[in-house]
Scaffold this motif. Structure first.
Motif, mmCIF file in Angstrom:
data_model
loop_
_atom_site.group_PDB
_atom_site.id
_atom_site.type_symbol
_atom_site.label_atom_id
_atom_site.label_comp_id
_atom_site.label_asym_id
_atom_site.label_seq_id
_atom_site.Cartn_x
_atom_site.Cartn_y
_atom_site.Cartn_z
ATOM 1 N N ASP A 1 5.697 -8.995 -10.722
ATOM 2 C CA ASP A 1 4.240 -8.921 -10.882
ATOM 3 C C ASP A 1 3.526 -9.377 -9.617
ATOM 4 O O ASP A 1 2.559 -8.739 -9.163
ATOM 5 N N ALA A 2 3.987 -10.493 -9.050
ATOM 6 C CA ALA A 2 3.365 -11.000 -7.825
ATOM 7 C C ALA A 2 3.574 -10.027 -6.666
ATOM 8 O O ALA A 2 2.675 -9.820 -5.843
ATOM 9 N N ALA A 3 4.758 -9.404 -6.602
ATOM 10 C CA ALA A 3 5.042 -8.453 -5.519
ATOM 11 C C ALA A 3 4.156 -7.217 -5.632
ATOM 12 O O ALA A 3 3.645 -6.716 -4.625
ATOM 13 N N ARG A 4 3.967 -6.723 -6.854
ATOM 14 C CA ARG A 4 3.092 -5.557 -7.034
ATOM 15 C C ARG A 4 1.656 -5.886 -6.625
ATOM 16 O O ARG A 4 0.955 -5.055 -6.040
ATOM 17 N N GLU A 5 1.223 -7.105 -6.941
ATOM 18 C CA GLU A 5 -0.126 -7.524 -6.545
ATOM 19 C C GLU A 5 -0.253 -7.555 -5.024
ATOM 20 O O GLU A 5 -1.269 -7.111 -4.462
ATOM 21 N N ALA A 6 0.782 -8.057 -4.355
ATOM 22 C CA ALA A 6 0.752 -8.092 -2.893
ATOM 23 C C ALA A 6 0.762 -6.688 -2.307
ATOM 24 O O ALA A 6 0.032 -6.394 -1.356
ATOM 25 N N LEU A 7 1.577 -5.812 -2.871
ATOM 26 C CA LEU A 7 1.625 -4.431 -2.384
ATOM 27 C C LEU A 7 0.264 -3.755 -2.519
ATOM 28 O O LEU A 7 -0.178 -3.023 -1.625
ATOM 29 N N ALA A 8 -0.409 -3.983 -3.645
ATOM 30 C CA ALA A 8 -1.724 -3.368 -3.856
ATOM 31 C C ALA A 8 -2.715 -3.849 -2.800
ATOM 32 O O ALA A 8 -3.512 -3.054 -2.271
ATOM 33 N N ALA A 9 -2.683 -5.154 -2.490
ATOM 34 C CA ALA A 9 -3.593 -5.694 -1.474
ATOM 35 C C ALA A 9 -3.297 -5.091 -0.107
ATOM 36 O O ALA A 9 -4.217 -4.750 0.653
ATOM 37 N N TRP A 10 -2.006 -4.945 0.225
ATOM 38 C CA TRP A 10 -1.644 -4.372 1.526
ATOM 39 C C TRP A 10 -2.024 -2.894 1.594
ATOM 40 O O TRP A 10 -2.483 -2.422 2.638
ATOM 41 N N ARG A 11 -1.845 -2.166 0.501
ATOM 42 C CA ARG A 11 -2.217 -0.741 0.509
ATOM 43 C C ARG A 11 -3.710 -0.569 0.772
ATOM 44 O O ARG A 11 -4.130 0.349 1.477
ATOM 45 N N ASP A 12 -4.522 -1.457 0.202
ATOM 46 C CA ASP A 12 -5.970 -1.372 0.407
ATOM 47 C C ASP A 12 -6.349 -1.610 1.859
ATOM 48 O O ASP A 12 -7.385 -1.125 2.324
ATOM 49 N N ALA A 13 -5.538 -2.381 2.572
ATOM 50 C CA ALA A 13 -5.877 -2.764 3.943
ATOM 51 C C ALA A 13 -5.297 -1.824 4.998
ATOM 52 O O ALA A 13 -5.697 -1.894 6.160
ATOM 53 N N LEU A 14 -4.371 -0.943 4.593
ATOM 54 C CA LEU A 14 -3.666 -0.101 5.561
ATOM 55 C C LEU A 14 -4.176 1.338 5.541
ATOM 56 O O LEU A 14 -4.721 1.802 4.523
ATOM 57 N N PRO A 15 -4.005 2.057 6.642
ATOM 58 C CA PRO A 15 -4.326 3.492 6.641
ATOM 59 C C PRO A 15 -3.518 4.232 5.575
ATOM 60 O O PRO A 15 -2.393 3.845 5.255
ATOM 61 N N ARG A 16 -4.097 5.299 5.053
ATOM 62 C CA ARG A 16 -3.489 6.004 3.920
ATOM 63 C C ARG A 16 -2.081 6.494 4.235
ATOM 64 O O ARG A 16 -1.177 6.416 3.384
ATOM 65 N N GLU A 17 -1.853 6.965 5.452
ATOM 66 C CA GLU A 17 -0.535 7.526 5.776
ATOM 67 C C GLU A 17 0.548 6.451 5.803
ATOM 68 O O GLU A 17 1.734 6.743 5.614
ATOM 69 N N ILE A 18 0.163 5.196 6.040
ATOM 70 C CA ILE A 18 1.131 4.096 6.034
ATOM 71 C C ILE A 18 1.240 3.474 4.648
ATOM 72 O O ILE A 18 2.321 3.070 4.217
ATOM 73 N N ALA A 19 0.114 3.423 3.942
ATOM 74 C CA ALA A 19 0.075 2.748 2.647
ATOM 75 C C ALA A 19 1.056 3.345 1.652
ATOM 76 O O ALA A 19 1.571 2.644 0.776
ATOM 77 N N ALA A 20 1.350 4.647 1.783
ATOM 78 C CA ALA A 20 2.246 5.294 0.825
ATOM 79 C C ALA A 20 3.636 4.673 0.827
ATOM 80 O O ALA A 20 4.347 4.716 -0.185
#
Length: 387
Positions: free
Chosen positions: A340-359
């Motif tokens: 759960d904590a890892a998914r939360e961290a991934l979501a925060a990082w995806r919001d901060a990264l360019p779309r092509e990297i966030a995937a």
């Protein structure tokens, strides 16, 4: 001059270790950490201070975060609108932070650095030099301005002093040299354990971290209230932490039945029941598995509203060898709270990264990312010097 001094808030600290052990406890600790700035402002308003000093590491990272920056400014405005000045320097964690990226911090908020090392607030002259790089291995003291004669002089410095366990040598400086510089009060930051040094009419104070984040940051975090002027500084610690950590040794030798173990743990926990504590037990004298001891400990404090068990450790065994550490990490990574904590961290990082990297950080990739991380850590452990 009545002055409140704090440092090392580390706003935005991820607190993933706590969340991975227990999601609810991690959420409570995150709430305590998020609210520490408001509690510091409350303390300043209650004490009717003239100024508040932040001696570095307001943020945990110098990566721009508009939400954290807005939270900071909102709270600082509570001070300046009440006529309380704010003086800040950058620490090593926020060395590269551009505080003006989203506009000025506001009137009455003074960020000191080499371009503007001093500010006269009427009741006192404040001096400070902040970090402009993540690491400085020489003392800042020679570059600090001389004290202004006939005035109260306060210095803000982020420093490891002359060495502290667990801290790299950041802008090292001896307490004796600080006190000899001529300032009335040194508002220090960087070391997360409170300490104060008084020599006649001069003082140097490390306030410690105001809200601990793990068991190594034990005790109830505080800020420092200083009365400066005629005579020796009058200094008082004001607790502001919502949650405190404590490590308690417990010898269970000769205690073999369940009820007696429960009673022994309750006696050990009663010493910290004056405030909400996360308790780490270091148990000796028992050959029960740690999982059983953990269950007994949590049962023992179930009716103690101000005590939770953070962890149970054996106090009579050496640190686990690399192979055991790898196994324990793999077990931790398989828990629901870790995922759960890892998914939360991934979501925060995806919001901060360019779309092509966030995937590449999609939830579906969590297992692969975890395995990759475990492999890297295991390799590092295998290369570690056993000494």
């Amino acid at each position: 001059m009545r002055f409140l001094h704090t440092a090392d808030l580390h706003l935005g600290s991820p607190l993933r270790a706590a969340a991975s052990r227990d999601a609810d406890r991690g959420a409570a600790l995150r709430l305590a950490a998020d609210g520490v700035l408001a509690r510091i402002v409350d303390a300043a308003l209650d004490a009717q201070v003239d100024a508040v000093g932040f001696a570095g590491d307001v943020f945990d990272s110098d990566v721009q975060d508009v939400t954290l920056r807005a939270r900071l400014v909102t709270q600082l405005l509570r001070l300046t609108r009440s006529g309380i000045a704010v003086v800040m320097i950058r620490g090593n964690h926020d060395a590269l932070m551009d505080h003006g990226r989203y506009g000025p911090l506001g009137d009455g908020i003074h960020l000191l650095d080499r371009d503007r090392p001093s500010v006269d607030l009427g009741g006192a002259v404040f001096h400070g030099l902040g970090f402009r790089a993540r690491h400085h291995d020489r003392s800042f003291l020679p570059d600090y301005p001389a004290p202004v004669p006939g005035r109260v002089n306060v210095g803000l410095m982020h420093t490891s002093l002359d060495g502290s366990s667990g801290h790299d040598p950041y802008a090292p400086c001896s307490v004796a040299d600080l006190l000899a510089h001529g300032y009335d009060y040194w508002a220090l930051g960087h070391i997360h354990k409170r300490a104060q040094h008084i020599d006649g009419h001069r003082a140097a104070v490390m306030p410690g971290i105001p809200q601990g984040r793990h068991a190594r940051e034990a005790g109830r975090g505080s800020v420092t209230l200083a009365h400066l002027g005629d005579g020796a500084p009058r200094i008082r610690a004001i607790p502001v932490a919502d949650i405190a950590f404590a490590t308690v040794p417990l010898d269970l030798s000769g205690i073999t039945d369940f009820d007696s173990r429960i009673a022994a743990i309750q006696r050990a926990a009663q010493g910290v029941e004056d405030h909400h504590h996360l308790l780490r037990l270091h148990i000796t004298g028992s050959d029960l598995p740690l999982s059983d001891l953990s269950e007994i400990a949590r049962e023992a404090v179930a009716d103690m509203p101000l005590v939770d068990i953070e962890a149970v450790r054996r106090g009579d065994t050496p640190p686990a060898p690399p192979g055991d550490l790898a196994r324990l990490m793999a077990e931790e990574a398989a828990t629901d709270s870790f995922r759960d904590a890892a998914r939360e961290a991934l979501a925060a990082w995806r919001d901060a990264l360019p779309r092509e990297i966030a995937a590449t950080l999609a939830d579906a990739e969590l297992r692969a990312l975890t395995d990759e991380g475990l492999t890297a850590v295991n390799f590092a452990l295998s290369q570690a010097d056993p000494a």
